[in-house]
Scaffold this motif. Structure first.
Motif, PDB file in Angstrom:
ATOM      1  N   UNK A   1      35.347  54.649  40.233  1.00 20.42           N
ATOM      2  CA  UNK A   1      36.536  54.814  39.414  1.00 20.42           C
ATOM      3  C   UNK A   1      37.305  56.072  39.813  1.00 20.42           C
ATOM      4  N   UNK A   2      36.602  57.179  39.971  1.00 21.06           N
ATOM      5  CA  UNK A   2      37.274  58.409  40.348  1.00 21.06           C
ATOM      6  C   UNK A   2      37.929  58.283  41.715  1.00 21.06           C
ATOM      7  N   UNK A   3      37.304  57.528  42.616  1.00 22.38           N
ATOM      8  CA  UNK A   3      37.868  57.324  43.950  1.00 22.38           C
ATOM      9  C   UNK A   3      39.231  56.650  43.861  1.00 22.38           C
ATOM     10  N   UNK A   4      39.368  55.660  43.002  1.00 20.51           N
ATOM     11  CA  UNK A   4      40.663  54.984  42.838  1.00 20.51           C
ATOM     12  C   UNK A   4      41.713  55.935  42.279  1.00 20.51           C
ATOM     13  N   UNK A   5      41.314  56.794  41.342  1.00 23.58           N
ATOM     14  CA  UNK A   5      42.243  57.782  40.795  1.00 23.58           C
ATOM     15  C   UNK A   5      42.730  58.734  41.882  1.00 23.58           C
ATOM     16  N   UNK A   6      41.818  59.160  42.729  1.00 17.95           N
ATOM     17  CA  UNK A   6      42.171  60.066  43.826  1.00 17.95           C
ATOM     18  C   UNK A   6      43.136  59.369  44.783  1.00 17.95           C
ATOM     19  N   UNK A   7      42.834  58.123  45.138  1.00 12.92           N
ATOM     20  CA  UNK A   7      43.709  57.373  46.046  1.00 12.92           C
ATOM     21  C   UNK A   7      45.097  57.169  45.430  1.00 12.92           C
ATOM     22  N   UNK A   8      45.143  56.910  44.123  1.00 15.36           N
ATOM     23  CA  UNK A   8      46.423  56.727  43.437  1.00 15.36           C
ATOM     24  C   UNK A   8      47.228  58.023  43.449  1.00 15.36           C
TER      25      UNK A   8
END
Length: 77
Positions: A1-8
């Motif tokens: 989940x945090x990875x997607x936030x970082x990518x966003x």
């Protein structure tokens, strides 16, 4: 989940802010190649778990700065 936030967050950055972000990550985590960080971390989503929380903080601060700069430009136009 945090990875997607970082990518966003990374995708919301302009080119200058992205370059600064990659430089910050290199400095913070003692890494030596912006292209590798961009390819593996941002595109591939393979951000080491121990670096994710600090990366979020760095990106939040950079996006805040980017927003402030854009507002300054708009006010002066």
């Amino acid at each position: 989940m945090m990875t997607e936030n970082i990518k966003t967050m990374f995708s919301k950055m302009n080119d200058c802010t992205r370059d600064t972000a990659l430089s910050c990550l290199m400095s913070e985590f003692k890494l030596d190649n912006k292209k590798t960080i961009k390819k593996n971390w941002m595109i591939g989503g393979r951000i080491p778990e121990e670096y994710q929380e600090r990366t979020v903080i760095i990106f939040q601060n950079l996006l805040r700065e980017q927003t402030m700069k854009v507002r300054e430009i708009q006010v002066h136009l």
